[in-house]
Motif scaffolding. Structure first.
Motif, PDB file in Angstrom:
ATOM      1  N   PHE A   1       0.761  -0.976  -0.043  1.00 31.02           N
ATOM      2  CA  PHE A   1      -0.216   0.175  -0.106  1.00 31.02           C
ATOM      3  C   PHE A   1       0.802   1.417  -0.317  1.00 31.02           C
ATOM      4  CE2 PHE A   1      -2.898  -3.360   1.826  1.00 31.02           C
ATOM      5  CZ  PHE A   1      -3.835  -3.256   1.102  1.00 31.02           C
ATOM      6  N   LEU A   2       1.936   1.112   0.504  1.00 28.81           N
ATOM      7  CA  LEU A   2       2.971   2.235   0.730  1.00 28.81           C
ATOM      8  C   LEU A   2       3.279   2.672  -0.344  1.00 28.81           C
ATOM      9  CD1 LEU A   2       4.550   4.714   2.786  1.00 28.81           C
ATOM     10  CD2 LEU A   2       5.947   2.958   2.902  1.00 28.81           C
ATOM     11  N   VAL A   3       4.362   1.506  -1.450  1.00 29.56           N
ATOM     12  CA  VAL A   3       4.360   1.681  -2.586  1.00 29.56           C
ATOM     13  C   VAL A   3       3.190   2.008  -3.728  1.00 29.56           C
ATOM     14  CG1 VAL A   3       5.342   0.556  -5.115  1.00 29.56           C
ATOM     15  CG2 VAL A   3       5.958   0.271  -1.988  1.00 29.56           C
ATOM     16  N   SER A   4       2.450   1.738  -3.808  1.00 29.33           N
ATOM     17  CA  SER A   4       1.290   2.550  -4.441  1.00 29.33           C
ATOM     18  C   SER A   4       0.792   3.555  -3.837  1.00 29.33           C
ATOM     19  CB  SER A   4      -0.079   1.430  -4.013  1.00 29.33           C
ATOM     20  OG  SER A   4      -1.426   1.984  -5.170  1.00 29.33           O
ATOM     21  N   PHE A   5       0.890   3.644  -2.961  1.00 30.13           N
ATOM     22  CA  PHE A   5       0.371   5.463  -2.681  1.00 30.13           C
ATOM     23  C   PHE A   5       1.646   6.233  -3.166  1.00 30.13           C
ATOM     24  CE2 PHE A   5       1.159   8.958   0.046  1.00 30.13           C
ATOM     25  CZ  PHE A   5       0.367   9.609   0.281  1.00 30.13           C
ATOM     26  N   VAL A   6       3.447   5.784  -2.784  1.00 31.86           N
ATOM     27  CA  VAL A   6       4.306   6.666  -3.560  1.00 31.86           C
ATOM     28  C   VAL A   6       3.661   7.109  -5.276  1.00 31.86           C
ATOM     29  CG1 VAL A   6       6.536   6.875  -4.116  1.00 31.86           C
ATOM     30  CG2 VAL A   6       5.612   6.243  -1.761  1.00 31.86           C
ATOM     31  N   VAL A   7       3.803   5.713  -5.822  1.00 27.62           N
ATOM     32  CA  VAL A   7       3.838   5.918  -6.888  1.00 27.62           C
ATOM     33  C   VAL A   7       2.288   6.514  -7.569  1.00 27.62           C
ATOM     34  CG1 VAL A   7       3.266   4.197  -9.260  1.00 27.62           C
ATOM     35  CG2 VAL A   7       4.844   3.493  -7.049  1.00 27.62           C
ATOM     36  N   HIS A   8       1.494   6.337  -7.318  1.00 29.62           N
ATOM     37  CA  HIS A   8       0.284   7.192  -7.522  1.00 29.62           C
ATOM     38  C   HIS A   8       0.570   8.941  -7.411  1.00 29.62           C
ATOM     39  CE1 HIS A   8      -2.206   3.834  -7.771  1.00 29.62           C
ATOM     40  NE2 HIS A   8      -2.644   3.978  -8.632  1.00 29.62           N
ATOM     41  N   THR A   9       1.590   8.952  -6.188  1.00 30.17           N
ATOM     42  CA  THR A   9       1.599  10.560  -5.618  1.00 30.17           C
ATOM     43  C   THR A   9       2.216  10.903  -7.115  1.00 30.17           C
ATOM     44  OG1 THR A   9       1.250  10.182  -3.519  1.00 30.17           O
ATOM     45  CG2 THR A   9       2.121  12.116  -4.321  1.00 30.17           C
ATOM     46  N   ILE A  10       3.413  10.181  -7.337  1.00 32.10           N
ATOM     47  CA  ILE A  10       4.928  11.167  -8.491  1.00 32.10           C
ATOM     48  C   ILE A  10       3.719  11.428  -9.526  1.00 32.10           C
ATOM     49  CG2 ILE A  10       6.214   9.990  -9.293  1.00 32.10           C
ATOM     50  CD1 ILE A  10       7.637   9.062  -7.448  1.00 32.10           C
ATOM     51  N   ALA A  11       2.644  10.095  -9.989  1.00 32.04           N
ATOM     52  CA  ALA A  11       2.478  10.110 -11.129  1.00 32.04           C
ATOM     53  C   ALA A  11       1.354  11.391 -11.339  1.00 32.04           C
ATOM     54  CB  ALA A  11       1.123   8.771 -11.441  1.00 32.04           C
ATOM     55  N   LEU A  12       0.563  11.749  -9.977  1.00 33.81           N
ATOM     56  CA  LEU A  12      -0.068  13.321 -10.082  1.00 33.81           C
ATOM     57  C   LEU A  12       0.811  13.891  -9.807  1.00 33.81           C
ATOM     58  CD1 LEU A  12      -3.247  14.326 -10.030  1.00 33.81           C
ATOM     59  CD2 LEU A  12      -2.886  14.438  -7.332  1.00 33.81           C
ATOM     60  N   GLY A  13       1.614  13.907  -9.740  1.00 30.20           N
ATOM     61  CA  GLY A  13       2.493  14.949  -9.472  1.00 30.20           C
ATOM     62  C   GLY A  13       2.822  15.458 -10.900  1.00 30.20           C
ATOM     63  N   LEU A  14       3.372  14.738 -11.614  1.00 32.32           N
ATOM     64  CA  LEU A  14       3.728  14.672 -12.786  1.00 32.32           C
ATOM     65  C   LEU A  14       2.509  14.974 -13.714  1.00 32.32           C
ATOM     66  CD1 LEU A  14       6.038  11.249 -13.986  1.00 32.32           C
ATOM     67  CD2 LEU A  14       6.872  13.729 -13.411  1.00 32.32           C
ATOM     68  N   LEU A  15       1.514  14.809 -14.372  1.00 34.25           N
ATOM     69  CA  LEU A  15       0.597  15.311 -14.930  1.00 34.25           C
ATOM     70  C   LEU A  15       0.205  16.163 -14.221  1.00 34.25           C
ATOM     71  CD1 LEU A  15      -1.945  14.292 -16.575  1.00 34.25           C
ATOM     72  CD2 LEU A  15      -3.223  14.134 -14.312  1.00 34.25           C
ATOM     73  N   ILE A  16       0.240  17.216 -13.435  1.00 33.12           N
ATOM     74  CA  ILE A  16       0.427  18.572 -12.446  1.00 33.12           C
ATOM     75  C   ILE A  16       1.379  19.388 -12.996  1.00 33.12           C
ATOM     76  CG2 ILE A  16      -0.092  20.081 -10.720  1.00 33.12           C
ATOM     77  CD1 ILE A  16      -1.234  17.906  -9.343  1.00 33.12           C
ATOM     78  N   TRP A  17       2.515  19.074 -13.246  1.00 32.52           N
ATOM     79  CA  TRP A  17       3.956  19.236 -13.940  1.00 32.52           C
ATOM     80  C   TRP A  17       3.690  19.904 -15.528  1.00 32.52           C
ATOM     81  CZ3 TRP A  17       7.112  18.154 -17.098  1.00 32.52           C
ATOM     82  CH2 TRP A  17       8.661  18.878 -17.641  1.00 32.52           C
TER      83      TRP A  17
END
Length: 298
Positions: A41-57
């Motif tokens: 769950f921790l890895v999934s949370f980090v990956v989704h957070t990075i993907a969301l950050g890249l989308l916003i950037w």
């Protein structure tokens, strides 16, 4: 009748109950034999957070560079008048041309031509190596200013299909393209396009019309091939040759062949010849001539 055993002083024992677990799936409860690791769950949370950050950037980057993206799309789809750039060789006058490059690994990128002028002091370049020259001079190509060509936006080769990365091309001697001499294109010289010696083009000068003929200054005899010597074979090879402004033969091609290895011997000999170059209006110019190389046994 048998009754259930009880401890003295106590009634029947109630079944034990596990304490309530918060987020049971997080701790592997409720899945039987398949235990779930909390780290997943921790890895999934980090990956989704990075993907969301890249989308916003990426959205922010597109908004900040919308003008550059718009100009690139316009360059791709906007029609560019390059008909003077691909003129066919004229039978009695210059087709002209030029080329260049900076020995880059990539082909020249697409762009507009620099300013046209009757003389060149600084060749054009897409990638500027010296951003602070002591004496800045505007880059030009040797093309009569009466020929109207587009020259706005980033410099490059109008006939290139490469939009990026920015490159001056694989040629040499400055300029842009795959040729040499400080121009733009695949030719040789400070002009634009295939051909020689400046101007817009696809050809070279022919003798006549104010163009003088080159004169031979040094012409060593060709060697005989062993095969032709044994067969006592004689004749004349006719070569198509461009004599450059420096008086050196270039682009040698066989116009009429003899065979038996004599064609190659003729080409090897003419490569060593030296000429007084052809001239037009007192200036040396490239010219195309036919050269006859005779093989005689005495």
């Amino acid at each position: 009748m048998t009754t259930p055993a009880t401890n003295p002083g106590t009634g029947p024992q109630a079944p034990t109950q596990n304490p309530e677990v918060i987020l049971p799936t997080l701790f592997g409860e409720g899945y039987g034999n398949y235990r779930i690791r909390p780290t997943n769950f921790l890895v999934s949370f980090v990956v989704h957070t990075i993907a969301l950050g890249l989308l916003i950037w990426s959205g922010y980057w597109v908004a900040e560079h919308r003008q550059e993206i718009k100009s690139q799309i316009t360059e791709v789809f906007a029609p560019t008048d390059i008909s003077p750039y691909v003129m066919k060789p004229a039978p009695d006058k210059v087709g002209g041309g030029g080329g260049g490059g900076d020995r880059d690994k990539f082909q020249a990128s697409k762009g507009a031509l620099p300013k046209q002028s009757l003389e060149q002091i600084t060749p054009p370049a897409v990638v500027i190596r010296n951003e602070n020259p002591k004496l800045p001079v505007e880059a030009t190509v040797v093309v009569p200013p009466s020929i109207v060509l587009p020259h706005s936006g980033q410099l490059g080769d109008p006939l290139s299909n490469i939009l990026g990365p920015p490159s001056s091309g694989t040629g040499s001697g400055g300029g842009i393209g795959s040729g040499s001499g400080g121009g733009v294109g695949s030719g040789h010289g400070p002009g634009v396009g295939p051909g020689w010696g400046g101007g817009i083009g696809g050809g070279v000068y022919r003798v006549g019309g104010g163009v003088s003929a080159p004169k031979v200054l040094y012409a060593p005899d060709p060697e005989y091939s062993d095969e032709a010597r044994k067969a006592k074979y004689q004749g004349t090879v006719v070569l198509w040759v461009v004599i450059g402004p420096d008086g050196r033969p270039k682009d040698i091609r066989v116009q009429r062949s003899l065979g038996m290895g004599l064609d190659q011997k003729a080409v090897e000999a003419v490569k060593l010849w030296k000429f007084e170059p052809a001239r037009k209006d007192g200036q040396p110019v490239p010219v195309q001539i036919n050269v006859e190389v005779s093989f005689r046994l005495y």
